[in-house]
Design an enzyme around this catalytic site. Structure first.
Site, PDB file in Angstrom:
ATOM      1  N   PRO A   2       0.817  -1.199   0.000  1.00 22.50           N
ATOM      2  CG  PRO A   2      -0.686  -1.519   1.718  1.00 22.50           C
ATOM      3  CD  PRO A   2       0.644  -1.953   1.245  1.00 22.50           C
ATOM      4  CD  GLU A   3       3.649   3.794  -3.721  1.00 23.17           C
ATOM      5  OE1 GLU A   3       3.792   5.019  -3.585  1.00 23.17           O
ATOM      6  OE2 GLU A   3       4.173   3.149  -4.632  1.00 23.17           O
TER       7      GLU A   3
END
Length: 278
Positions: A2-3
Site C-alpha cells: 500500500p502506498e
DNA sequence: ATAGTCACCTGAGCGC
DNA sequence: TGCGCTCAGGTGACTA
C-alpha cells in the site's frame, strides 16, 4: 504494497463502517509483525471515535488513546460480518458492535500495530515525519530548500519520509515522469521551476490514484473487495522495455536505492541541471 | 549530517 | 511437478 492512495482508500472504506461502534473484543492471533503487537487490556469496551490518517499510518482513535496501524508491503484491512471464516495471515481482529469485525491480514508481516495513549502524534513513529504531500505547505519552495546541498538522487529525496510523506516507489516513478525529471539527478541540482512541476505532479498522481481507489498490483484489495483501477494509468512503473506513452521511445530501468526505477531517457532530461543563470 | 546497504517475511513468477 | 533463484507496494537500523 500500500502506498498513500491505498491507505487513504482503506480509511475511506473502513472508517464509516466502524466509527462510533463499541469495541467488543480484540483478538491478536499473530503478534509478530514488524514490532510485537501489544494492546492495552482496557481497550475492549471503548468506543471508536474516528479513523484518520497520517502519512501511511491509519489512526483509530479510542477514548483512552489510538491504535496506529501500518499496512507495510502486503497488509490489508477489511470490515466483515463477525462470523466470517479466517484466511491465512489474518493476524488481528477488532470485533465491534453491530456484528462486524475489522480484520487485519498481512502475509509478509512488514506492517505494524501500536497503541499510543493520549495524542497519537506523540508516538515516536510519527514524530519526525515531513508534511503531507497534499497539504499547502508542501510546495516547490519547500522542496528546493530541503534539497539544498543534497547529493542524493531526487527520487530518493521525495521518497524520504522526513522530507515528505506518502510518496512510495510507484508514485515517485510516475511523478518524476510527469514532471520530466530524470530520477537520478542529484536533488541539489534540480531547479526551483522543476520542483514546482514535481510538486504538481506528485499531487496529481496521488489525487488521481485516490479517486480511482488505488493501484492494484498483486495483493491490494480495497475494503469493498474491489481492485483499484489506477494501474491502467501507469506511465512508467513496471513498464521497462515498453514504449513511452508520450514519445514512443523505449523506457529504461535501473535500480536506485534498491528500488526499481523506470524512466524515459528522452522525456525525462529537462531540468537535469541547474542553468548558469542560477 | 548524509548516503548507501541491510533486514524483516511470504508468495509469485520464471528458467531449468 | 519440483527446485532454486529473483522480485515485490515500506521503512527503521546500521555502517562508513
Amino acid at each position: 504494497m500500500p502506498e498513500l492512495p491505498e491507505v487513504e482508500t482503506t480509511r475511506r472504506g473502513v472508517g464509516p463502517l466502524v466509527s462510533g461502534h463499541l469495541l467488543e473484543d480484540a483478538i491478536v492471533r499473530e503478534s509478530r509483525l514488524r514490532w510485537p503487537v501489544v494492546l492495552p487490556g482496557d481497550l475492549v469496551g471503548q468506543r471508536l471515535e474516528s479513523v484518520s490518517r497520517r502519512a501511511k499510518y491509519l489512526l483509530f482513535r479510542f477514548q483512552s488513546g489510538s491504535l496506529i496501524v501500518h499496512l507495510g508491503m502486503s497488509g490489508s484491512l477489511r470490515v466483515l460480518p463477525a462470523d466470517t471464516a479466517l484466511l491465512p495471515h489474518d493476524h488481528l481482529d477488532l470485533v465491534f458492535s453491530g456484528d462486524r469485525v475489522l480484520r487485519y491480514n498481512d502475509p509478509r508481516r512488514f506492517g505494524s500495530v501500536h497503541f499510543q495513549a493520549g495524542d497519537p502524534m506523540d508516538h515516536w513513529l510519527l514524530g519526525a515525519l515531513g508534511p503531507e504531500p497534499l497539504d499547502p505547505e508542501f510546495d516547490g519552495a519547500y522542496l528546493k530548500r530541503r534539497a539544498r546541498g543534497r547529493r542524493v538522487a531526487v527520487k530518493s529525496l521525495i521518497m524520504d519520509s522526513k522530507v515528505v510523506v506518502g510518496v512510495g516507489n510507484i508514485y515517485a516513478n510516475e511523478a518524476l515522469f510527469l514532471a520530466g525529471i530524470r530520477p537520478t539527478v542529484p536533488a541539489g541540482r534540480v531547479t526551483r521551476a522543476a520542483y514546482d512541476n514535481l510538486v504538481r505532479a506528485i499531487r496529481e498522481v496521488l489525487s488521481d490514484a485516490i479517486e480511482l481507489g488505488g493501484t492494484t498490483l498483486r495483493d491490494f484489495v480495497n475494503p469493498d473487495g474491489d481492485p483499484g483501477y489506477f494501474k491502467q494509468s501507469l506511465n512508467v512503473y513496471g513498464r521497462e522495455g515498453l514504449p513511452c506513452r508520450a514519445c514512443g521511445g523505449t523506457l529504461r530501468g535501473l535500480r536506485l536505492g534498491q528500488r526499481a526505477t523506470t524512466f524515459c531517457a528522452k522525456c525525462q532530461k529537462a531540468q537535469s541541471f541547474t542553468p548558469p543563470s542560477w
